[in-house]
Design a protein around this motif. Structure first.
Motif, PDB file in Angstrom:
ATOM      1  N   THR A  42       1.789  23.186  18.483  1.00 31.21           N
ATOM      2  CA  THR A  42       0.819  22.858  17.437  1.00 31.21           C
ATOM      3  C   THR A  42       1.066  21.410  17.022  1.00 31.21           C
ATOM      4  OG1 THR A  42       2.357  23.507  15.702  1.00 31.21           O
ATOM      5  CG2 THR A  42       0.870  25.211  16.541  1.00 31.21           C
ATOM      6  N   PRO A  43       0.112  20.774  16.359  1.00 32.37           N
ATOM      7  CA  PRO A  43       0.415  19.431  15.836  1.00 32.37           C
ATOM      8  C   PRO A  43       1.529  19.533  14.787  1.00 32.37           C
ATOM      9  CG  PRO A  43      -1.940  19.906  15.705  1.00 32.37           C
ATOM     10  CD  PRO A  43      -1.259  21.185  16.068  1.00 32.37           C
ATOM     11  N   TRP A  44       2.207  18.414  14.552  1.00 38.03           N
ATOM     12  CA  TRP A  44       3.260  18.393  13.527  1.00 38.03           C
ATOM     13  C   TRP A  44       2.655  18.628  12.166  1.00 38.03           C
ATOM     14  CZ3 TRP A  44       8.176  18.557  14.853  1.00 38.03           C
ATOM     15  CH2 TRP A  44       8.558  18.046  16.089  1.00 38.03           C
ATOM     16  N   ARG A  46       3.697  18.549   7.866  1.00 37.52           N
ATOM     17  CA  ARG A  46       4.773  18.143   6.961  1.00 37.52           C
ATOM     18  C   ARG A  46       5.300  19.335   6.202  1.00 37.52           C
ATOM     19  NH1 ARG A  46       3.033  13.091   4.190  1.00 37.52           N
ATOM     20  NH2 ARG A  46       2.645  11.755   5.943  1.00 37.52           N
ATOM     21  N   VAL A  65      14.143  11.359   4.500  1.00 37.33           N
ATOM     22  CA  VAL A  65      12.952  10.571   4.178  1.00 37.33           C
ATOM     23  C   VAL A  65      11.692  11.428   4.335  1.00 37.33           C
ATOM     24  CG1 VAL A  65      11.573   8.572   4.886  1.00 37.33           C
ATOM     25  CG2 VAL A  65      14.063   8.430   4.935  1.00 37.33           C
ATOM     26  N   ALA A  66      11.659  12.238   5.373  1.00 39.86           N
ATOM     27  CA  ALA A  66      10.486  13.077   5.627  1.00 39.86           C
ATOM     28  C   ALA A  66      10.911  14.240   6.506  1.00 39.86           C
ATOM     29  CB  ALA A  66       9.393  12.273   6.317  1.00 39.86           C
ATOM     30  N   ARG A  68       9.168  17.462   9.057  1.00 37.09           N
ATOM     31  CA  ARG A  68       7.978  18.088   9.636  1.00 37.09           C
ATOM     32  C   ARG A  68       8.397  19.168  10.619  1.00 37.09           C
ATOM     33  NH1 ARG A  68       7.472  12.707   9.713  1.00 37.09           N
ATOM     34  NH2 ARG A  68       8.592  11.648  11.377  1.00 37.09           N
ATOM     35  N   ALA A  82      13.395  13.093   9.398  1.00 40.45           N
ATOM     36  CA  ALA A  82      13.630  11.647   9.448  1.00 40.45           C
ATOM     37  C   ALA A  82      14.625  11.295   8.348  1.00 40.45           C
ATOM     38  CB  ALA A  82      12.323  10.889   9.249  1.00 40.45           C
ATOM     39  N   LEU A  83      15.652  10.546   8.729  1.00 37.32           N
ATOM     40  CA  LEU A  83      16.723  10.199   7.777  1.00 37.32           C
ATOM     41  C   LEU A  83      16.680   8.712   7.467  1.00 37.32           C
ATOM     42  CD1 LEU A  83      19.534  12.180   9.658  1.00 37.32           C
ATOM     43  CD2 LEU A  83      18.328  12.923   7.601  1.00 37.32           C
ATOM     44  N   ASN A  85      17.683   4.834   7.090  1.00 36.51           N
ATOM     45  CA  ASN A  85      18.299   3.969   8.098  1.00 36.51           C
ATOM     46  C   ASN A  85      18.659   2.641   7.443  1.00 36.51           C
ATOM     47  OD1 ASN A  85      18.930   2.313  10.231  1.00 36.51           O
ATOM     48  ND2 ASN A  85      17.304   3.079  11.562  1.00 36.51           N
ATOM     49  N   PRO A  86      19.939   2.428   7.144  1.00 36.87           N
ATOM     50  CA  PRO A  86      20.306   1.198   6.430  1.00 36.87           C
ATOM     51  C   PRO A  86      20.331  -0.044   7.325  1.00 36.87           C
ATOM     52  CG  PRO A  86      22.248   2.552   6.828  1.00 36.87           C
ATOM     53  CD  PRO A  86      21.089   3.311   7.385  1.00 36.87           C
ATOM     54  N   THR A  87      20.044   0.089   8.611  1.00 39.06           N
ATOM     55  CA  THR A  87      20.109  -1.071   9.516  1.00 39.06           C
ATOM     56  C   THR A  87      18.728  -1.697   9.648  1.00 39.06           C
ATOM     57  OG1 THR A  87      19.468   0.072  11.535  1.00 39.06           O
ATOM     58  CG2 THR A  87      21.783   0.231  10.887  1.00 39.06           C
ATOM     59  N   PRO A  90      15.578  -1.028  15.521  1.00 42.41           N
ATOM     60  CA  PRO A  90      14.388  -0.196  15.717  1.00 42.41           C
ATOM     61  C   PRO A  90      14.754   1.277  15.895  1.00 42.41           C
ATOM     62  CG  PRO A  90      14.892  -1.447  17.715  1.00 42.41           C
ATOM     63  CD  PRO A  90      15.860  -1.903  16.662  1.00 42.41           C
ATOM     64  N   GLY A  91      13.814   2.156  15.620  1.00 39.47           N
ATOM     65  CA  GLY A  91      14.014   3.598  15.849  1.00 39.47           C
ATOM     66  C   GLY A  91      14.444   4.330  14.596  1.00 39.47           C
ATOM     67  N   GLU A  92      13.956   5.581  14.472  1.00 37.22           N
ATOM     68  CA  GLU A  92      14.258   6.365  13.276  1.00 37.22           C
ATOM     69  C   GLU A  92      15.589   7.085  13.410  1.00 37.22           C
ATOM     70  OE1 GLU A  92      10.188   7.444  11.040  1.00 37.22           O
ATOM     71  OE2 GLU A  92      10.939   9.005  12.345  1.00 37.22           O
TER      72      GLU A  92
ATOM     73  N   ARG B 410      14.979  -7.161   2.190  1.00 40.52           N
ATOM     74  CA  ARG B 410      16.058  -6.434   1.496  1.00 40.52           C
ATOM     75  C   ARG B 410      16.821  -7.379   0.571  1.00 40.52           C
ATOM     76  NH1 ARG B 410      19.767  -3.766   5.533  1.00 40.52           N
ATOM     77  NH2 ARG B 410      18.050  -2.315   5.746  1.00 40.52           N
ATOM     78  N   LEU B 433       9.064  -1.589  13.936  1.00 43.17           N
ATOM     79  CA  LEU B 433      10.380  -1.156  14.442  1.00 43.17           C
ATOM     80  C   LEU B 433      10.387   0.328  14.803  1.00 43.17           C
ATOM     81  CD1 LEU B 433      12.738  -3.046  11.967  1.00 43.17           C
ATOM     82  CD2 LEU B 433      12.501  -3.478  14.408  1.00 43.17           C
ATOM     83  N   LYS B 434       9.203   0.918  14.862  1.00 45.87           N
ATOM     84  CA  LYS B 434       9.061   2.344  15.227  1.00 45.87           C
ATOM     85  C   LYS B 434       9.837   3.245  14.264  1.00 45.87           C
ATOM     86  CE  LYS B 434       8.161   1.542  20.129  1.00 45.87           C
ATOM     87  NZ  LYS B 434       8.278   0.100  20.159  1.00 45.87           N
ATOM     88  N   ARG B 435       9.708   2.927  12.962  1.00 49.13           N
ATOM     89  CA  ARG B 435      10.331   3.765  11.935  1.00 49.13           C
ATOM     90  C   ARG B 435       9.233   4.201  10.960  1.00 49.13           C
ATOM     91  NH1 ARG B 435      15.654   0.091  10.732  1.00 49.13           N
ATOM     92  NH2 ARG B 435      15.635   1.286   8.782  1.00 49.13           N
ATOM     93  N   GLU B 438       9.906   5.963   7.322  1.00 47.10           N
ATOM     94  CA  GLU B 438      10.325   5.024   6.264  1.00 47.10           C
ATOM     95  C   GLU B 438       9.173   4.092   5.891  1.00 47.10           C
ATOM     96  OE1 GLU B 438      14.530   3.405   7.164  1.00 47.10           O
ATOM     97  OE2 GLU B 438      13.793   4.346   8.985  1.00 47.10           O
ATOM     98  N   GLY B 501       2.518  11.649  14.167  1.00 44.86           N
ATOM     99  CA  GLY B 501       1.847  12.803  14.770  1.00 44.86           C
ATOM    100  C   GLY B 501       1.254  13.752  13.745  1.00 44.86           C
ATOM    101  N   THR B 504      -3.200  16.658  11.879  1.00 47.64           N
ATOM    102  CA  THR B 504      -3.939  17.646  11.092  1.00 47.64           C
ATOM    103  C   THR B 504      -4.054  17.208   9.637  1.00 47.64           C
ATOM    104  OG1 THR B 504      -2.756  19.193  12.481  1.00 47.64           O
ATOM    105  CG2 THR B 504      -4.083  20.137  10.731  1.00 47.64           C
ATOM    106  N   ARG B 534      -4.515  15.368  23.494  1.00 49.10           N
ATOM    107  CA  ARG B 534      -4.025  16.751  23.358  1.00 49.10           C
ATOM    108  C   ARG B 534      -4.936  17.720  24.113  1.00 49.10           C
ATOM    109  NH1 ARG B 534      -1.539  20.140  19.798  1.00 49.10           N
ATOM    110  NH2 ARG B 534      -3.412  21.034  18.921  1.00 49.10           N
TER     111      ARG B 534
END
Lengths: 227, 609
Positions: A42-44, A46, A65-66, A68, A82-83, A85-87, A90-92, B410, B433-435, B438, B501, B504, B534
């Motif tokens: 199914t779609p994600w 929240r 942070v979020a 789903r 999603a947690l 990220n203090p840096t 890139p990337g969650e 920051r 940054l693909k976050r 956040e 994503g 919905t 999809r």
């Protein structure tokens, strides 16, 4: 007479068949969906952090942070957290949990979606691809020895650059003897976080302290090995 | 009769080397002759045909069948095969004349079943015929073709299910199943070797194809297939051989060289996109510049522009972005141009470059913030009351240094506290940054803060700064509507939700979202694209077309969705339309995806598997 009655029976059978076909065609059964879409993810959607089946060890850096979740068929539930990220990398930062339950009906057992996580969870090849994607331009090292949290052993890799450190930890919980209730076939957990500094233990601490709070009883593994 | 040379014998050579060692290879190469440097070609009879029979004894049943059904290509191949068996043999003069029914059994129905790919049915029909006429024997050629079709089927099925060793085994069992007239199987064999990490054997297989199969198109397609597995050096070698070895009359092999050049360009452009400043050698850089100029490739010029922009070589970057904008005006090219001019300190030029897209493209509106940062408290990212040259944050944005953006914001927040503008910019940088989770939180925070901050003057275009909108909708009057800060934040949140994503939820919330009509249309188009993807995964092909058609009313269809449309048409068995769709995309810019679409649709239409 017997011949007449045979003809009569055949005619009645043909009539029933025609009627059944006509009923099917007029009752909305004329069309059908080619594939069983109930088996697709199914779609994600929240969810509130309180609805997550997990709590992590306390960490100021990695607050939720979020959250789903999504279902794949009636077998899999996937949670994505999603947690923080203090840096500036890139990337969650995230925790992903896949819960595989046993089907609760014969139909469910016969029609199962494809597994949402591979077993083995990683090969050296897939791990290399993943760490390259997750931690581009960082020095990656796969830990030689597994670590242990409440639910058993897990493996992990670390990544570092001049200012930051990251970990990717993964775990397959499938101990039915002690940890998992009968209804749950397996749980796959993956944890990816980055932080400033070089303290890998601090990065792993929330994962070490993770508690699964799935609706059914999940027990700690017996030997916590110095936890 | 170089065309009678069998690819299968060569491929068999490779397989024999695998299983039978050097002796087996030497035996198989007994009749080899060198036709090009490094290429040894086998002249071998078709497997199963045994020693050459005496003249007049050749089995002409297949030949007559092909003549009857008008399959010129197979007829030609069969004539070549029979001539290889008996050089003195000539095709019968009455080949195309109607034949009286041969004494005994007419094999046509079996051939018809075989041609339709119904091998099991053909076998069953033959068995049934033998039951009726026990004295009758099917022709040798028919049995051979049946064996061949079964082997080809085994190769295809093993390859489709990624059982690579089984592909090699099936090809070993019947090497003729990987001959030039069954090129797809030969490609599958090469792919199997590559997947089995036997790179040398994969290369040898591709090499055999490009040196023995006569058609230039086949050699060109082989090069594209090989590009998935072979490095640039080997591809160059393959192209050189494909362009020169065993030429056939009437074939134009320059297309093979052109294909190699195309692959090389693709590789360089890909490297350009990923390259760190200075990572490309001067020779590669000059080569890619030449190619981009020759092809007037706007996307390539934009990639070059960013390459120089990252090096802070703003003059060179500006020149390439201008070039791209000249060839095909786009907001992507204009975005680069705005930031390059900004890097050069030419703010007026930057604003002029942005003008055609201002208020219509979020990327331009973002880029303009680097030129004229929104007002806020003083500080590195907070805007200025008088021109002071680009701020630290502007410079980071101009360099596409989004990690730098986060760090600067920051420290600015730590120093002077948060502002709506800073938080919003943080959201955009986090998205880069693909976050996205956040990022969404940052936009929500920015929106909350903006509601507490004093409202700025109404933005150009008439919408109120509070984002509640005026009664008169500027978009309705045809004027582009400049988004208010609240709309910018809502838009950022929507983009972040799309990235995570949350299709919905976003679909549900979109009608009530405080967005400009342009922003709303953009998000709606993205949602439909996601849903179309999809639907394709779920094999709901009519839905794919329905969604893409609706999307096309909002925005022109990009290449990737065009390819998606092609596959939906293909899977609905609308092969001709699928071919036209893929071909129109491929004609504009040929990529691996578009080529695969064209080739698959073409083969399906013409049963050329």
């Amino acid at each position: 007479m017997p011949e007449t009655s045979m003809v009569g029976t055949a005619r009645r059978a043909a009539l029933w068949a025609a009627l059944a076909a006509a009923t099917l065609l007029t009752s909305g059964c004329a069309g059908w969906v080619r594939d069983n879409l109930t088996q697709s993810p199914t779609p994600w959607r929240r969810i509130q952090p309180a609805a997550l089946p997990v709590t992590l060890g306390e960490s100021r850096d990695f607050a939720i942070v979020a959250a789903r979740m999504r279902d794949t068929g009636t077998i899999y539930k996937t949670y994505n957290v999603a947690l923080g990220n203090p840096t500036t990398l890139p990337g969650e930062n995230r925790l992903t949990i896949d819960v595989q339950t046993l089907p609760d009906s014969l139909f469910g057992a016969l029609v199962q979606p494809p597994r949402v996580f591979p077993v083995p969870l990683y090969t050296m090849e897939t791990l290399t691809v993943t760490t390259r994607r997750e931690f581009p331009d960082m020095k990656v090292k796969v830990a030689d020895a597994a670590r242990r949290n409440r639910y058993g052993d897990y493996d992990y890799a670390t990544a570092q650059d001049e200012q930051n450190s990251c970990v990717l930890a993964w775990q397959l919980i499938n101990d039915h003897k002690r940890v998992l209730p009968e209804r749950i076939e397996a749980v796959r957990v993956e944890y990816r976080v980055c932080s400033v500094g070089s303290n890998i233990r601090a990065l792993l601490a929330p994962f070490d302290g993770m508690t699964l709070t799935l609706p059914e009883t999940i027990l700690d593994a017996q030997d916590l090995g110095g936890m | 009769m170089s065309r009678s040379v069998l690819l299968s014998a060569l491929l068999l050579g490779g397989i024999a080397a695998t299983f039978g060692g050097p002796d087996a290879l030497a035996q198989a190469n007994g009749n080899g002759r060198a036709l090009a440097p490094g290429v040894k070609v086998e002249v071998a009879p078709a497997p199963g045909s045994g020693p050459a029979p005496a003249a007049g004894k050749l089995d002409e049943s297949a030949l007559r069948y092909y003549a009857r059904i008008g399959d010129g290509e197979r007829l030609e191949a069969e004539i070549a095969r029979l001539r290889a068996l008996d050089p003195g043999w000539e095709p019968p003069k009455d080949l195309f004349a109607p034949q009286p029914a041969a004494a005994g059994v007419d094999e046509s129905p079996f051939w018809t079943l075989l041609s339709a790919g119904k091998v099991a049915e053909a076998r069953a029909a033959i068995a049934e015929q033998r039951r009726k006429s026990p004295a009758w024997q099917p022709s040798e050629k028919l049995l051979q073709e049946l064996d061949l079709a079964e082997s080809a089927g085994r190769i295809r099925s093993a390859s489709d299910t990624k059982r690579w060793q089984d592909v090699v085994d099936a090809a070993t069992a019947n090497p003729e199943a990987v001959a030039c007239n069954r090129l797809d199987n030969a490609w599958r064999l090469a792919e199997a070797y590559a997947e089995l990490k036997q790179a040398d054997r994969a290369f040898e297989t591709y090499k055999t194809i490009v040196t023995t199969c006569p058609k230039a198109k086949e050699r060109r397609d082989t090069l594209f297939k090989a590009s998935r597995y072979l490095g640039p050096d080997r591809l160059r070698e393959l192209a050189a051989l494909g362009a020169t070895a065993n030429p056939a009359t009437g074939e134009d092999y320059s297309t093979v060289r052109a294909a190699e050049a195309e692959l090389e360009t693709g590789r360089l452009l890909e490297r350009l996109g990923n390259a760190k400043p200075g990572a490309l050698s001067a020779a590669d850089l000059s080569r890619v510049q030449g190619i981009i100029r020759d092809k007037q490739d706007a996307d390539g010029a934009i990639a070059l522009g960013w390459y120089f922009q990252k090096q802070k070589n703003y003059a060179e970057a500006q020149s390439w972005f201008s070039q791209a904008n000249g060839w095909a005006p786009s907001d992507k090219a204009a975005e680069g141009l705005v930031l390059a001019y900004n890097g050069l300190g030419e703010k007026a030029q930057a604003r002029a470059a942005a003008e055609p897209w201002k208020g219509k493209s979020s990327r331009i509106d973002q880029a303009l913030k680097a030129v004229d940062p929104p007002r806020g408290p003083s500080g590195p990212g907070g805007g200025r009351s008088a021109p002071q040259g680009p701020s630290e944050l502007d410079r980071a944005l101009a360099r596409h240094d989004f990690a730098g953006c986060i760090a600067i914001i920051r420290s600015s927040i730590e120093r002077s506290g948060p502002t709506a503008v800073l938080l919003q910019q943080r959201g955009w940088c986090l998205l880069e940054l693909k976050r996205p989770s956040e990022a969404e939180a940052a936009f929500v925070e920015a929106q909350a803060l903006a509601a507490r901050e004093p409202a700025p003057k109404p933005a150009k275009g008439g919408a109120s700064a509070t984002g509640k909108g005026s009664d008169r909708n500027p978009a309705a009057s045809g004027l582009p509507q400049t988004p208010t800060p609240a709309q910018e934040n809502a838009y950022g949140q929507a983009i972040a939700r799309l990235t995570t994503g949350d299709v919905t939820g976003l679909t549900r919330d979109l009608p009530r979202a405080n967005l400009t009509p342009t922003q709303k249309a953009e998000i709606r188009a993205s949602l439909m694209a996601t849903e179309a993807g999809r639907a394709l995964e779920d094999k709901r092909y009519h839905d794919v077309l329905r969604l893409l058609d609706a999307r096309r009313e909002l925005e022109p269809e990009p290449r990737n969705l065009g390819i998606l449309r092609g596959w939906a048409l293909y899977n609905l068995m609308r092969y001709d339309e699928a071919y036209v769709q893929f071909k129109s995309i491929d004609d504009r810019l040929s990529t691996e995806d578009s080529r695969e679409g064209v080739s698959t649709a073409w083969k399906t239409i013409y049963h050329d598997w």
